[in-house]
Design a protein around this motif. Sequence first.
Motif, short mmCIF file in Angstrom:
data_model
loop_
_atom_site.label_atom_id
_atom_site.label_comp_id
_atom_site.label_asym_id
_atom_site.label_seq_id
_atom_site.Cartn_x
_atom_site.Cartn_y
_atom_site.Cartn_z
N ASN A 1 43.09 55.81 52.92
CA ASN A 1 41.97 55.05 53.47
C ASN A 1 41.78 53.83 52.59
OD1 ASN A 1 39.03 54.28 54.04
ND2 ASN A 1 39.32 55.96 55.49
N LEU A 2 41.46 52.71 53.17
CA LEU A 2 41.27 51.49 52.37
C LEU A 2 39.91 51.48 51.67
CD1 LEU A 2 42.90 48.74 54.62
CD2 LEU A 2 43.90 50.04 52.73
N ASN A 3 39.11 52.51 51.90
CA ASN A 3 37.87 52.70 51.15
C ASN A 3 38.00 53.79 50.10
OD1 ASN A 3 36.09 50.78 52.41
ND2 ASN A 3 36.06 52.11 54.22
N SER A 4 39.22 54.25 49.87
CA SER A 4 39.44 55.40 49.01
C SER A 4 39.44 55.05 47.53
CB SER A 4 40.76 56.09 49.36
OG SER A 4 41.85 55.25 48.98
N SER A 5 39.29 56.07 46.70
CA SER A 5 39.35 55.89 45.26
C SER A 5 40.75 55.48 44.81
CB SER A 5 38.91 57.17 44.54
OG SER A 5 39.60 58.30 45.04
N SER A 6 41.78 55.92 45.53
CA SER A 6 43.15 55.53 45.19
C SER A 6 43.35 54.03 45.36
CB SER A 6 44.15 56.29 46.08
OG SER A 6 44.03 57.68 45.93
N PHE A 7 42.86 53.50 46.47
CA PHE A 7 42.96 52.06 46.73
C PHE A 7 42.18 51.27 45.68
CE2 PHE A 7 41.65 48.14 48.94
CZ PHE A 7 42.91 47.67 49.32
N ARG A 8 40.97 51.73 45.37
CA ARG A 8 40.14 51.04 44.38
C ARG A 8 40.79 51.06 43.00
NH1 ARG A 8 38.07 53.35 39.91
NH2 ARG A 8 37.48 55.15 41.17
N GLN A 9 41.37 52.20 42.62
CA GLN A 9 41.97 52.30 41.28
C GLN A 9 43.17 51.39 41.13
OE1 GLN A 9 42.61 56.32 39.90
NE2 GLN A 9 43.95 55.67 38.24
N LEU A 10 44.05 51.35 42.13
CA LEU A 10 45.23 50.49 42.05
C LEU A 10 44.84 49.02 42.11
CD1 LEU A 10 47.72 52.54 44.23
CD2 LEU A 10 47.88 52.11 41.77
N LYS A 11 43.86 48.70 42.93
CA LYS A 11 43.38 47.33 43.01
C LYS A 11 42.81 46.88 41.66
CE LYS A 11 40.14 44.45 45.66
NZ LYS A 11 39.07 44.46 46.70
N SER A 12 42.06 47.77 41.02
CA SER A 12 41.49 47.47 39.71
C SER A 12 42.58 47.36 38.65
CB SER A 12 40.49 48.56 39.32
OG SER A 12 39.99 48.36 38.02
N LEU A 13 43.59 48.20 38.75
CA LEU A 13 44.69 48.18 37.79
C LEU A 13 45.43 46.86 37.81
CD1 LEU A 13 46.27 49.91 35.73
CD2 LEU A 13 47.68 50.70 37.63
N GLY A 14 45.58 46.28 39.00
CA GLY A 14 46.26 45.00 39.14
C GLY A 14 45.35 43.80 39.04
N ASN A 15 44.05 44.04 38.75
CA ASN A 15 43.05 42.96 38.70
C ASN A 15 43.09 42.10 39.97
OD1 ASN A 15 42.02 43.52 36.05
ND2 ASN A 15 43.91 42.67 35.21
N LEU A 16 43.15 42.78 41.11
CA LEU A 16 43.28 42.09 42.38
C LEU A 16 41.92 41.92 43.05
CD1 LEU A 16 46.36 44.06 43.79
CD2 LEU A 16 46.36 41.95 42.47
N ASP A 17 41.53 40.68 43.30
CA ASP A 17 40.30 40.42 44.04
C ASP A 17 40.49 40.72 45.52
OD1 ASP A 17 38.90 39.57 41.77
OD2 ASP A 17 39.67 37.53 41.96
N LYS A 18 41.69 40.41 46.00
CA LYS A 18 42.04 40.65 47.40
C LYS A 18 43.41 41.30 47.47
CE LYS A 18 39.37 36.80 49.36
NZ LYS A 18 39.42 35.58 50.20
N VAL A 19 43.63 42.04 48.53
CA VAL A 19 44.93 42.69 48.76
C VAL A 19 45.53 42.10 50.02
CG1 VAL A 19 46.09 44.86 49.31
CG2 VAL A 19 44.28 44.81 47.58
#
Length: 311
Positions: free
Chosen positions: A164-182
């Motif tokens: 899910n794009l609201n999931s903790s997995s998506f949030r963690q990887l996005k944070s890991l890459g310092n990504l504002d947008k995907v």
Amino acid sequence: MNRFIYMGAAALMLFGSASCSNNSKQQGTSESKAPASVKEDILVGSLNVIVDASVFPLLKEQEDVFLSAYPNAKLNFIAKPEVLAVKNLLEDKGSVAILARKLSEEENKNFASRSIQPRVFPIFSDAIVFVSHTNSSDTSVTIQEVLDLMKGTSTSGKRLLFDNLNSSSFRQLKSLGNLDKVASSFVEGANTAKEVLETVAATAGKIGVISYNEYLDLKLSFSNNIRILSVKNTIGDKPDNIYYKPNQSTIAAEQYPLRRTFYVLNYQPNLGLGLGFSAFLTGDRGQRIVLKSGLVPATMPGREIIVRDKI
């Protein structure tokens, strides 16, 4: 020190209440539901528990054992992807949550204004895992390859499918890459982990992203077509550039890089059922359920050794 005082008091209360419950059963006065006249306490009443959907299978196991021991309690689980779970907590749809992160200072302001101090404790460690079709030539992946897909700069031709794009997995990887947008070029979202596995089992070009708990819960249904990928350990306190598959040992040894700690966040303003359930989750019985499930408990449960003089 405060944590041990809190959990010790809760454990004593649990033991005392359990003893009373056992006495009632011996006298034939136990009931399956709490009488209306009984005041709610740490083992009596109804509690809404907001749960990150990625670890819902484990919490259902915890619920079964907890309610078998304390039949006057009722737990109402609200399983949501992390973003929606946090939203539900802030909207007071539940006073206890099981999440892969603590609330931010800004998110805590609403509770602070009502003089509600959270009781937050780690319960277990889970992990983000990647799965692919068995016909795919890939048996491993690097975090950088995953981040390149999320940035839209990859040339691999692969696509990521999140639970899910609201999931903790998506949030963690996005944070890991310092990504504002995907970038949407190589990233898709499903609704559930089961949907991810169904899609990956039928499509060789996609890499599924789910929690390890969900993988353990569902893998037997898709074992013939699903392969879990090794991940190169390039981050954290112990990077060694070796590829590891997620399992209880590599998560506990901090070798698998995409680990995350789950917490019980108790925002119940009184000493109600939230205290009792939190104490159960972090206590010996709750931690044994975590260990048996294949995840890593926050506190390793003790072992009972019986010594006999004669065999």
